[in-house]
Each structure stands twice: as C-alpha cells, then as structure tokens.
Design a protein around this motif. Sequence first.
Motif, PDB file in Angstrom:
ATOM      1  N   MET A  69       0.849  -1.202   0.000  1.00 50.63           N
ATOM      2  CA  MET A  69       0.000   0.000   0.000  1.00 50.63           C
ATOM      3  C   MET A  69       0.877   1.241   0.000  1.00 50.63           C
ATOM      4  O   MET A  69       2.081   1.176   0.291  1.00 50.63           O
ATOM      5  CB  MET A  69      -0.935   0.002   1.214  1.00 50.63           C
ATOM      6  N   GLU A  70       0.291   2.398  -0.344  1.00 53.61           N
ATOM      7  CA  GLU A  70       1.005   3.667  -0.350  1.00 53.61           C
ATOM      8  C   GLU A  70       0.531   4.523   0.824  1.00 53.61           C
ATOM      9  O   GLU A  70      -0.650   4.505   1.193  1.00 53.61           O
ATOM     10  CB  GLU A  70       0.776   4.408  -1.662  1.00 53.61           C
ATOM     11  N   GLN A  71       1.480   5.278   1.373  1.00 53.82           N
ATOM     12  CA  GLN A  71       1.185   6.072   2.571  1.00 53.82           C
ATOM     13  C   GLN A  71       0.074   7.086   2.341  1.00 53.82           C
ATOM     14  O   GLN A  71      -0.800   7.273   3.198  1.00 53.82           O
ATOM     15  CB  GLN A  71       2.464   6.789   3.028  1.00 53.82           C
ATOM     16  N   LYS A  72       0.051   7.718   1.174  1.00 61.40           N
ATOM     17  CA  LYS A  72      -0.938   8.767   0.916  1.00 61.40           C
ATOM     18  C   LYS A  72      -2.363   8.229   0.887  1.00 61.40           C
ATOM     19  O   LYS A  72      -3.323   8.984   1.086  1.00 61.40           O
ATOM     20  CB  LYS A  72      -0.622   9.459  -0.415  1.00 61.40           C
ATOM     21  N   ASN A  73      -2.508   6.916   0.663  1.00 65.24           N
ATOM     22  CA  ASN A  73      -3.843   6.322   0.570  1.00 65.24           C
ATOM     23  C   ASN A  73      -4.410   5.886   1.916  1.00 65.24           C
ATOM     24  O   ASN A  73      -5.579   5.485   1.982  1.00 65.24           O
ATOM     25  CB  ASN A  73      -3.817   5.115  -0.375  1.00 65.24           C
ATOM     26  N   ILE A  74      -3.600   5.935   2.977  1.00 61.73           N
ATOM     27  CA  ILE A  74      -4.095   5.444   4.273  1.00 61.73           C
ATOM     28  C   ILE A  74      -3.973   6.467   5.397  1.00 61.73           C
ATOM     29  O   ILE A  74      -4.661   6.333   6.417  1.00 61.73           O
ATOM     30  CB  ILE A  74      -3.354   4.148   4.687  1.00 61.73           C
ATOM     31  N   LEU A  75      -3.108   7.484   5.243  1.00 56.90           N
ATOM     32  CA  LEU A  75      -2.950   8.470   6.316  1.00 56.90           C
ATOM     33  C   LEU A  75      -4.258   9.200   6.590  1.00 56.90           C
ATOM     34  O   LEU A  75      -4.997   9.556   5.658  1.00 56.90           O
ATOM     35  CB  LEU A  75      -1.858   9.470   5.985  1.00 56.90           C
ATOM     36  N   PHE A  76      -4.524   9.431   7.871  1.00 57.90           N
ATOM     37  CA  PHE A  76      -5.679  10.184   8.374  1.00 57.90           C
ATOM     38  C   PHE A  76      -7.020   9.501   8.095  1.00 57.90           C
ATOM     39  O   PHE A  76      -8.070  10.131   8.183  1.00 57.90           O
ATOM     40  CB  PHE A  76      -5.684  11.612   7.804  1.00 57.90           C
ATOM     41  N   LYS A  77      -6.975   8.225   7.788  1.00 60.38           N
ATOM     42  CA  LYS A  77      -8.203   7.461   7.600  1.00 60.38           C
ATOM     43  C   LYS A  77      -8.412   6.524   8.795  1.00 60.38           C
ATOM     44  O   LYS A  77      -7.465   6.186   9.512  1.00 60.38           O
ATOM     45  CB  LYS A  77      -8.147   6.658   6.302  1.00 60.38           C
ATOM     46  N   LYS A  78      -9.649   6.095   8.993  1.00 61.48           N
ATOM     47  CA  LYS A  78      -9.966   5.192  10.094  1.00 61.48           C
ATOM     48  C   LYS A  78      -9.201   3.880   9.940  1.00 61.48           C
ATOM     49  O   LYS A  78      -9.210   3.265   8.868  1.00 61.48           O
ATOM     50  CB  LYS A  78     -11.462   4.890  10.126  1.00 61.48           C
ATOM     51  N   ALA A  79      -8.536   3.458  11.030  1.00 62.34           N
ATOM     52  CA  ALA A  79      -7.701   2.255  10.974  1.00 62.34           C
ATOM     53  C   ALA A  79      -8.523   1.016  10.621  1.00 62.34           C
ATOM     54  O   ALA A  79      -8.092   0.179   9.826  1.00 62.34           O
ATOM     55  CB  ALA A  79      -6.993   2.048  12.319  1.00 62.34           C
ATOM     56  N   ASP A  80      -9.727   0.899  11.197  1.00 70.20           N
ATOM     57  CA  ASP A  80     -10.537  -0.281  10.933  1.00 70.20           C
ATOM     58  C   ASP A  80     -11.078  -0.320   9.507  1.00 70.20           C
ATOM     59  O   ASP A  80     -11.429  -1.387   9.001  1.00 70.20           O
ATOM     60  CB  ASP A  80     -11.701  -0.348  11.929  1.00 70.20           C
ATOM     61  N   ASN A  81     -11.138   0.855   8.852  1.00 71.90           N
ATOM     62  CA  ASN A  81     -11.586   0.878   7.458  1.00 71.90           C
ATOM     63  C   ASN A  81     -10.471   0.422   6.516  1.00 71.90           C
ATOM     64  O   ASN A  81     -10.721  -0.231   5.508  1.00 71.90           O
ATOM     65  CB  ASN A  81     -12.047   2.280   7.074  1.00 71.90           C
ATOM     66  N   VAL A  82      -9.231   0.783   6.869  1.00 66.70           N
ATOM     67  CA  VAL A  82      -8.096   0.434   6.011  1.00 66.70           C
ATOM     68  C   VAL A  82      -7.593  -0.975   6.326  1.00 66.70           C
ATOM     69  O   VAL A  82      -7.313  -1.770   5.428  1.00 66.70           O
ATOM     70  CB  VAL A  82      -6.950   1.460   6.187  1.00 66.70           C
ATOM     71  N   PHE A  83      -7.460  -1.287   7.626  1.00 67.07           N
ATOM     72  CA  PHE A  83      -6.964  -2.598   8.066  1.00 67.07           C
ATOM     73  C   PHE A  83      -7.966  -3.228   9.035  1.00 67.07           C
ATOM     74  O   PHE A  83      -7.726  -3.285  10.254  1.00 67.07           O
ATOM     75  CB  PHE A  83      -5.600  -2.463   8.751  1.00 67.07           C
ATOM     76  N   PRO A  84      -9.103  -3.699   8.544  1.00 71.16           N
ATOM     77  CA  PRO A  84     -10.097  -4.297   9.457  1.00 71.16           C
ATOM     78  C   PRO A  84      -9.583  -5.537  10.167  1.00 71.16           C
ATOM     79  O   PRO A  84     -10.032  -5.867  11.263  1.00 71.16           O
ATOM     80  CB  PRO A  84     -11.265  -4.630   8.521  1.00 71.16           C
ATOM     81  N   GLN A  85      -8.594  -6.243   9.543  1.00 73.38           N
ATOM     82  CA  GLN A  85      -8.079  -7.467  10.160  1.00 73.38           C
ATOM     83  C   GLN A  85      -7.248  -7.180  11.404  1.00 73.38           C
ATOM     84  O   GLN A  85      -7.032  -8.068  12.229  1.00 73.38           O
ATOM     85  CB  GLN A  85      -7.244  -8.267   9.136  1.00 73.38           C
ATOM     86  N   PHE A  86      -6.790  -5.942  11.581  1.00 69.72           N
ATOM     87  CA  PHE A  86      -5.999  -5.599  12.776  1.00 69.72           C
ATOM     88  C   PHE A  86      -6.886  -5.475  14.016  1.00 69.72           C
ATOM     89  O   PHE A  86      -6.426  -5.679  15.126  1.00 69.72           O
ATOM     90  CB  PHE A  86      -5.248  -4.284  12.572  1.00 69.72           C
ATOM     91  N   GLN A  87      -8.146  -5.080  13.829  1.00 64.49           N
ATOM     92  CA  GLN A  87      -9.095  -4.888  14.941  1.00 64.49           C
ATOM     93  C   GLN A  87      -8.516  -3.978  16.022  1.00 64.49           C
ATOM     94  O   GLN A  87      -8.606  -4.249  17.218  1.00 64.49           O
ATOM     95  CB  GLN A  87      -9.499  -6.238  15.540  1.00 64.49           C
ATOM     96  N   LEU A  88      -7.915  -2.873  15.572  1.00 60.36           N
ATOM     97  CA  LEU A  88      -7.251  -1.962  16.511  1.00 60.36           C
ATOM     98  C   LEU A  88      -8.252  -1.255  17.419  1.00 60.36           C
ATOM     99  O   LEU A  88      -7.893  -0.800  18.508  1.00 60.36           O
ATOM    100  CB  LEU A  88      -6.433  -0.931  15.717  1.00 60.36           C
ATOM    101  N   SER A  89      -9.505  -1.155  16.992  1.00 63.83           N
ATOM    102  CA  SER A  89     -10.513  -0.465  17.805  1.00 63.83           C
ATOM    103  C   SER A  89     -10.776  -1.193  19.122  1.00 63.83           C
ATOM    104  O   SER A  89     -11.348  -0.618  20.048  1.00 63.83           O
ATOM    105  CB  SER A  89     -11.813  -0.326  17.020  1.00 63.83           C
TER     106      SER A  89
END
Length: 690
Positions: free
Chosen positions: A279-299
């Motif tokens: 992935m590229e940094q510009k596509n994920i910065l300032f976005k909800k973590a669970d929306n970008v990486f739902p498998q991490f379950q960081l919430s």
Amino acid sequence: MIPLKDMITPVQDSTTIHTSLKEALEIMKQNGWNLLPVTDEGDKLVGVFTRSSLYRMIMDKRDLETSIEEYIKKKVSTLPITATYEEVEGIVRTSRVGTGVVVDHGERVMGLFTKTDMVLSLLKATNTLKEQLETVLTHSTIGVMMTDEFERVIYSNERVCKMLGISTSELHSAELLTVLPEIGQAIKHTDTIQPIKLDRLKAVLTMISYQNERNRVGHIFLFQDLSEVESIAQELESVKSLKLSLQTAIDHAYDGIMMTDEKQCIQMVSPSLLELFQMEQKNILFKKADNVFPQFQLSKVYESETAEVSDFKEINGIKYIVHRIPILQDGKVVGAIGKIMYRQLNEVSELFKKLQKAENKANYYHSQYQKAESAKFTWDHIISKDPYMEKLKKSAVKAAKGRSTILIRGESGTGKELFAHAVHNSSARKEGKFVVVNCAAIPEDLLESEFFGYEDGAFTGARNKGKVGKFDLANGGTLFLDEIGDMSLNLQAKLLRVLQEREFYRVGGTKRIQVDVRIIAATNRNLEEMVKEGTFREDLYYRLNVISFHIPPLRDRVGDIHLLIGKMLTELNAALNTSITGMEPQASAILETYQWPGNVRELRNVLERAMTFAEHGRVQLEDLPEYMVGVRREKYIPTYLPEEKMAESAERNAIENALEKTKGNKAKAARILGISRSGLYEKIKKYQLI
C-alpha cells in the motif's frame, strides 16, 4: 442583565375600593410610596390611588373613614413581570411617571417599580461587575495598566507592578512617560499601536484607547510576558523534535508499526508495514484504521484499554501477528499503536514452542513433586454409612484441629493412611507438606538416614552434598509413620527424642536441627503385647498413644460393602477403561458374606480382577477369585464356629489359598490378598504357616 423581578418592591398590604382614607394614608406613610395599587377580590389591578388623589380628598375635606373609591385613577400604565431589561430601560427613559405597577400575565399585582429601584439595582450590578473584573485582573497572567486623558496611571494590577518593579502605590498617579518613556511618543500620534516588544520587560505590549464620561481619550496597556511564550515555543520545539524522532524510529522499524489518534485515524505508518500489505502512505494516512486494516481490529483496545496480541494471521503466504497497544493519558485512551510482527516469525514460533515444552515439563515435574509431598484425600473420600465410622470421623475432625500426636490402629487394608490424609487436610497444617514413611518397607540400616538425612561424607556411597531427611521435609507439616510397630528399638529411641525435644541430628552431623512436625502413626500390630514382650518401647507407646483411633475391619461393617462396591465400580471403570454396570445377585451375595481379611484393599483388588475378566457388562460369579467361590468357601466359613474363630479361619484359608496359587511367592500373595508384604509376614507368623 438583572431581571425585573429582582428590581421591584413587593406589595404586602392589599388595597381595595373599600379601603378608607385613613388606611391608605397609613400604608403610604409606612412604606414611603407615592401610589397604592388597588385590586379586586381576585387580586387583579383595577386602578391606583396616588398622592394627588390623597391631596384632592383632603382639599374636599373628606372624613378619614371615607372610602377611596371615588378618587381611584383607573387608567394605569403597567409593566409585565416578564419585561426584559431593554424594555424596562426604554419605558423608564420616556415615562413621566415615577412609579409603575408590575403585574403578571393574569393582571395580578406583583409589586411596584420606581426609577430609584432601577438606579439602586444598576449600582449593585455595577459594583458586582467591578469586583469580578478586579478579581480577574488581579489573578491574570497579563499585566494591565490604565491612564487618563492626562497620561497619568489610574489603574494597575499586581502583574504589571511585578513586571515594572514598582509598587502599586508608586505606580498610581505616576506619569506614563516616567514609567514607560519608550512608548510615550508613539501614543501622541495614534489611538492604538501594534504589539511591540519591550526588551527591558521581556514582554509584548498592546495599547487600546477609550473615552471617559467627559469624552476625553485615555489608554489601556496590556503586557504579555514573553517568558511564558518562550516556554510554550520551547515545548512546541520539543514536541516537534520528539515527533521527528518517533517518525524516524517508525520509518526504520524492523517490524510494521502504525499509530492512530483518539479518533482512531492513522497518523503514522512504517514503510515495512506498507511493504507487507503493498500500500502507499498517501492512501491510508488520516483514515480510520478499521476501514483500512479491518483485520488488525485496533478499535478493540479503545474499549478494553488493555494491550493484547492477536492470533496468527496470513497475507500472501506470510504469517504475522498484531500487537495492539493503547496509549493512555489521565486514564483515557488518546491513541493506539499497532505493531505487526512478521519477520522471522517462524523461527520465533519454534523457539516459543520449545520454551513452552520446557515449561510444561518443568510444571509437570513440579506438580508431581507437590503431589508426592501432599495429602490427596479428605473425609469425603472415606465412604461409610456405619454409625461407628461416622462417629469416628467426627472425633477425628476435632482431633485434627489440635497438634497432638495421633495413633491410627486397625487391620491391613482398612484405610489407615486414608484417615491420616484426611486428618492432615482438615488441620491447621493443611498448607504444609504431608510426608509418608513406611517403616516396614525401608531396610533397617537405611531407616535412620531416611528419617533424619545425612551430612556430606557421612558414609561410603553417600551423596556429595548430603541428603535432607523426612523430618526436614515435613517441617511445618505432618509426618505419617505407617507400620510404626516394625521400627527397631534403636530407632524408636531416636524417634522418642525428636517427639520430646522437637530436634535431631543428621547422620554424621553435629548441628542440632529444630523442627515443627506433627506425627500421625499407624499400625496393625498389637502394641500393648509388644510392650509386654519388650519389642516396643513403653515410653514411645505412651508418647504416640495420645489420641488413638481404631478403624473397624470391613467384616464388622457389612452395610458399607454395597456402598463401597458402587463407588469402586465408577472409579475402576475410568481407570480400566471398562463399562461394567453392576453385579449379578450371586456375585454380590458372595461379596457381602465374605469375611474380607484384607478389608477394603482386598475388596478393591477383587473388584479390579473381576471387572478385568467380566465379559457380559456385569460381574458374574465366575469372574470372582477361585478362593472366594465353590467348595473352598466352606473351609473358611464353618457355621459351627464362633464369630472370632470364623474370621480367623477365613483369614487363614485365604492366605493358604493365595500362597498355594502363587507357589509360595509372598509378594504376589500379598497383592492377591490386598495387604502389605510386612502384613503378610505377620499373619504367616501368627498362623504358623510355612
């Protein structure tokens, strides 16, 4: 501003059309009012009685008892109680009337309102506002100074006095040019000046002009302390430096790292994480973590507020785990860190498995060691419905609470050791160790070293570092001496010393060892006869026989046989992996009429044998041992013998059959009979069997 209800004068006395001139005069005089509101029976306003009305009645020479009805002014201007301050102010400015009547929405009189009321209320509000403003300025971090139109200081707070190094009394009425000559010329050419830096005060100055009541121009000066601004700037620089360091650490992190803020939006991400997920940094910065990486379950950590590790996950054949870490500030989650570990995870997993295997092995040995030196049974394991046994258990529970030595007596296989376990587990020493010593099973020459241990080099073949004895192991707990009657006279003397003095010497040692051990002894021998014969010390006998319990043989509590069979069937099914559901009536009758010389131990051995050979789901007559059925049973249960002789005859025949079956092998015969080898030797000696 002040509401109208807080400015009015309440009307306490009621005035109606029937009020006399005398009463009206007294009310006006007492309250100092210029008019009286006149109401009907429902307290609604119908008019006013004014001072001019009073004068006219006097001029008309009316009697004091005359009603004021003819002199009431019915056209009245009123103020609603809900009127705003601005509305009241407008009415007061234009009205020629000095007093107004205030009514509610139902035209009921609430009070009187005068211009004097308004002035006093405004004066009170002004004083309150002045006090509040002075409090704010006194505790403000900004220095404040005010000058009049002649550029004389008329106000200053404590902050500006400290900054200028002048007391409040010296600063008051001082000329501005003498206090701050560097800004004296600037204010002559403009009403306001831009913020300027004063190096002498280390402050930034802002000036504001104002007009006083004479339309003359004065000035207000605000001094902002630069030291505070510089401190904030330094803190900001520290934060920027820390962020740069953190970003550098994340950029060069070996594993993938992601950081989110309190809104769960991604603020930082490491290149290794971007590389793993392509992935590229510009596509994920300032976005909800669970929306970008739902498998991490960081919430999850925002709710649990606890760090946690995920199960193994996989992407493109690469296994990884997520370490979720909350960032806490003042007990609140303000962000989270997601650490994705995937490099050389296979090697780490293998090492972890090896470590876990080693820990499991260590835990196993530790648990086995703990079991070896701990009591396994409680009173619940002693199954009986016999009244004597129930009474015996209650007495033993009471005895367990103390620290006296207990002697348990009874035939082999009656459960003496089981009793000893239960006594320990219901005593105050139950957290201590329960150490068992079988005095008949240990050779005479080794028994002393087993009891007391030995020092380094005490004898040939001994361990280099010596050995700890059973008394040492049982310190603070219980020492169970089984088959105490088989102990030699020499060792009996040493045991007596330990019981009396609570101390001993190790074999080959000179150091006195202090111990706190409770003794529980057990024997199937007649100690009284042994004392008479001189094979057991009389003083030791009395030392051991403080509290004595005699466990009756199984033949004396026939009612327990059926109860024990049911319990043993369940236990043995689990141990032998069998599925025996019960016993046939003939087999059950044999077991209930048999004399059981080996007691409960023999019963268990017989059941184990029968369940092993049983082929029909229930124990049959043919599954029982040969010596218990058939013609041989007549040999040891003759009907013409007394009960004691019958028991001895049955016991003797059972021993003979066992020895015959094992061709004289006493160890095997003891196992068949369910008794110890030493117990078998005693019975052979008793019945003079060779």
